[in-house]
Design an enzyme around this catalytic site. Structure first.
Site, short mmCIF file in Angstrom:
data_model
loop_
_atom_site.label_atom_id
_atom_site.label_comp_id
_atom_site.label_asym_id
_atom_site.label_seq_id
_atom_site.Cartn_x
_atom_site.Cartn_y
_atom_site.Cartn_z
N ASP A 1 1.21 31.63 -24.88
CA ASP A 1 2.60 31.60 -25.71
C ASP A 1 3.58 31.10 -25.51
O ASP A 1 4.40 31.82 -24.57
CB ASP A 1 3.12 33.41 -25.75
CG ASP A 1 3.90 33.85 -26.92
OD1 ASP A 1 4.55 32.77 -27.14
OD2 ASP A 1 4.96 34.78 -27.15
N TYR B 1 17.61 43.28 -35.07
CA TYR B 1 18.43 43.45 -33.88
C TYR B 1 19.75 44.89 -33.93
O TYR B 1 20.72 43.51 -33.37
CB TYR B 1 17.94 42.53 -32.87
CG TYR B 1 16.63 42.74 -32.66
CD1 TYR B 1 16.55 43.62 -31.18
CD2 TYR B 1 16.12 41.57 -32.97
CE1 TYR B 1 14.76 43.14 -30.77
CE2 TYR B 1 14.45 42.17 -32.45
CZ TYR B 1 13.85 43.33 -31.48
OH TYR B 1 12.42 43.17 -30.53
C1 LIG Z 1 10.49 34.82 -29.90
C2 LIG Z 1 9.08 34.49 -29.48
C3 LIG Z 1 7.79 35.12 -30.08
C4 LIG Z 1 8.13 36.16 -31.53
O1 LIG Z 1 8.10 34.81 -32.66
P1 LIG Z 1 8.86 35.37 -33.68
O2 LIG Z 1 9.07 34.09 -34.73
O3 LIG Z 1 10.71 35.58 -33.82
O4 LIG Z 1 8.25 36.15 -34.57
C5 LIG Z 1 6.97 35.45 -30.05
N1 LIG Z 1 6.89 34.98 -28.37
C6 LIG Z 1 8.02 35.02 -27.31
C7 LIG Z 1 7.54 34.18 -25.95
C8 LIG Z 1 9.07 34.35 -28.53
O5 LIG Z 1 10.04 33.83 -27.87
#
Ligand SMILES: *Cc1c(COP(=O)(O)O)cnc(C)c1O
Length: 421
Positions: free
Chosen positions: A234, A15
Site C-alpha cells: 500500500d 475526522y
Molecule cells: C490515506 C491512506 C489510505 C486511504 O486513502 P484515501 O484516499 O484517504 O481513501 C490508504 N492507505 C494509506 C497507507 C493511507 O495513508
C-alpha cells in the site's frame, strides 16, 4: 452571514468532533507551499494537505494540463471504452514500478485502491479453487475508511463502532531484528489459509508515523513469497518520493504482487486511485467462465481530468529538480533531527525521506487523543504553519517545492514550542 457560519449550518467535516472542534478556516487561494485565508494571512502547508500535495498548490503546469483536458473530454465510461490519458498514465507508471507490475486498475481514492487490491487477492484464490481467505496485516496499520480497508487496518478508536462487523484479520508486529524469526514462523503456521499480506512499506502514516527498516520488510516479503502468500504494497502515502526514493518498495529487493496508489498520484490535484498487479494475478481472472471476472468498478473510473492531472504531476515528478528537492529536504530534516534529539521534551524523533516525526514527551502514553494535540495545533496555526499532530506526535511532510527558508522557519517554531509549551 460569514462563510464559517454558513459552513457550520450545513457541513459535516471529516475526522472532526463537530461539537468541540475549532471552527474551520476558510482558505481562498493556494500558491506553492502556502495557503491564504480570507484576510490574506499566509499558512505554510507543512502536511501537504493530508499528505496529497507534492509540487505545491495551484501548480500552473498542472492547472494548464487539466484545463486543456477539460475542453477535450471530461469523462467517458471506462467499461468498453478507453482514452489516451488512461493508457499513457498506465504505461508511464508501470515503467517506474518493479518490473513484475504489468496491469493498472483505476478507481477513485486510496481506500478504493485498497478494496480493489483485497478483492484481487481473495478472488485470485477463489478463481483457482483454493480456499485461502485470511488476510495478514500489521498492528496499527491504516489502509483507509471503507469497510474492507477498515478491516485490514489496526483495530482502534477509528474502527471501534464497527469492530464486530469487520472481517477477521491476523495482525502481526512490525518486524525488528529481535522478532523477525518468530514473525516468519507465525506466517508459516497460517500459510495454508493466508490469501495475502497487506502492508504500509517503511512508514505507518495514520498509525502515528511509525517507522521500520527495509531489511526486515524485505525478509518478511521473501518469506511470503516462499509460502505463496500474495503481497499488497500500500503505497498510497509513501508513493511518489515521500520516503526519499520514488516508491518505498525501491528500498527492498523483493517485489510485491499488487501495489496501491493515490494521494500524491495527481500531485494532490484530483481524486484518483490506482491498483497495479502482476501478470500472475491478472491471468487468474482470464477465463471463458464469466464468473471469474473482477466485478468491480466505479462511475468515475479513470476519469480523464484526473488522469491529466496525474500525467502533469508525473512530468514534474520526473524532472531532476524534484529529485534534488527531495534530497535537500531529507538533508535538512536529518540535521534538525540531530539538533532536537536530546531535548528533554522530545521523547523520540524519527525520519524516513521527507517525513520527519517527533513524539512530544507528555508523561503519558503516546495517543491520538492526547490533549496536547489541540494546543500544538493552535500554536502552529497562530505561527502561520499548518501542522496536524496525531495526538502528541508532530510530523512535517511538506510539498517538495518548500524552500530552505520556509523549512527553517518551521524548525525554529518547533524549537520555540519546545521551550514555550
Ligand atoms: C490515506 C491512506 C489510505 C486511504 O486513502 P484515501 O484516499 O484517504 O481513501 C490508504 N492507505 C494509506 C497507507 C493511507 O495513508
Amino acid at each position: 452571514m460569514s462563510l464559517v457560519d454558513r459552513d457550520l449550518k450545513v457541513i459535516w467535516h471529516p475526522y472532526t468532533q463537530m461539537q468541540t472542534a475549532l471552527p474551520p478556516m476558510p482558505i481562498v487561494r493556494g500558491e506553492g507551499v502556502c495557503l491564504f485565508d480570507e484576510n490574506g494571512k499566509k499558512y505554510i502547508d507543512a502536511v501537504s494537505s493530508w499528505w496529497v500535495n507534492i509540487h505545491g498548490h495551484a501548480h500552473p503546469y498542472i492547472a494548464q494540463k487539466v484545463s486543456e483536458q477539460l475542453n477535450k473530454l471530461e469523462h467517458v465510461i471506462f467499461a468498453g471504452f478507453t482514452h489516451e490519458g488512461a493508457v499513457e498514465l498506465a504505461e508511464r507508471l508501470l515503467k517506474l514500478l518493479p518490473i513484475n507490475q504489468k496491469k493498472v486498475f483505476y478507481s477513485d481514492n486510496g481506500s478504493t485502491a485498497v478494496e480493489v487490491a483485497i478483492k484481487m487477492c481473495l478472488q485470485y484464490w477463489h478463481n483457482k479453487g483454493e480456499g485461502r481467505t485470511k488476510i495478514l496485516a500489521f498492528k496499527n496499520a491504516y489502509h483507509g475508511d471503507t469497510f474492507g480497508a477498515m478491516a485490514v487496518s489496526g483495530r482502534s478508536a477509528f474502527t471501534a463502532a464497527f469492530d464486530s462487523l469487520l472481517f477477521e484479520v491476523e495482525f502481526i508486529d512490525l518486524p525488528t531484528e529481535e522478532n523477525i524469526e518468530s514473525l516468519k514462523s507465525q506466517i508459516s503456521n497460517l500459510k495454508s489459509n493466508l490469501a495475502c499480506f497487506i502492508f504500509e512499506p517503511l512508514v505507518q502514516g495514520a498509525g502515528g508515523m511509525l517507522m521500520y527498516e527495509a531489511v526486515y520488510l524485505n525478509e518478511l516479503m521473501a518469506h511470503c513469497r516462499k509460502e505463496a502468500v500474495l503481497m499488497i504494497d500500500d503505497e498510497v502515502f509513501t508513493g511518489f518520493g515521500r520516503t526519499g526514493k520514488s516508491f518505498a518498495c525501491d528500498y527492498v529487493a523483493e517485489q510485491p504482487d499488487i501495489m496501491c496508489f493515490s494521494k500524491g498520484l495527481t500531485g494532490g490535484t484530483m481524486a484518483l486511485g490506482i491498483t497495479t498487479c502482476s501478470q500472475q494475478i491478472y491471468n487468474a481472472f482470464l477465463s471463458d467462465d464469466r464468473l471469474k471476472t473482477l466485478f468491480h468498478g466505479h462511475s468515475f473510473t479513470a476519469n480523464p481530468i484526473a488522469c491529466a492531472a496525474a500525467l502533469a504531476s508525473m512530468d514534474l515528478f520526473t524532472e531532476p529538480s524534484t529529485r534534488e528537492n527531495i534530497q535537500r529536504i531529507e538533508g535538512l530534516h536529518s540535521q534538525f533531527l540531530e539538533k532536537i534529539r536530546h531535548h528533554p521534551k522530545v521523547k523520540t524523533v524519527r525520519q524516513t525521506g521527507t517525513i520527519l516525526a517527533m513524539e512530544w514527551e507528555t508523561g503519558n502514553d503516546t495517543s491520538y487523543f492526547n490533549s496536547l494535540r489541540d494546543i500544538l495545533y493552535r500554536y502552529f496555526l497562530d505561527a502561520g504553519i499548518i501542522l496536524r499532530p496525531l495526538g502528541n506526535v508532530i510530523y512535517i511532510l511538506p510539498p517538495y517545492c518548500i524552500t530552505d527558508v520556509e523549512l527553517n522557519y518551521i524548525y525554529n517554531k518547533i524549537e520555540q514550542a519546545l521551550e514555550e509549551i
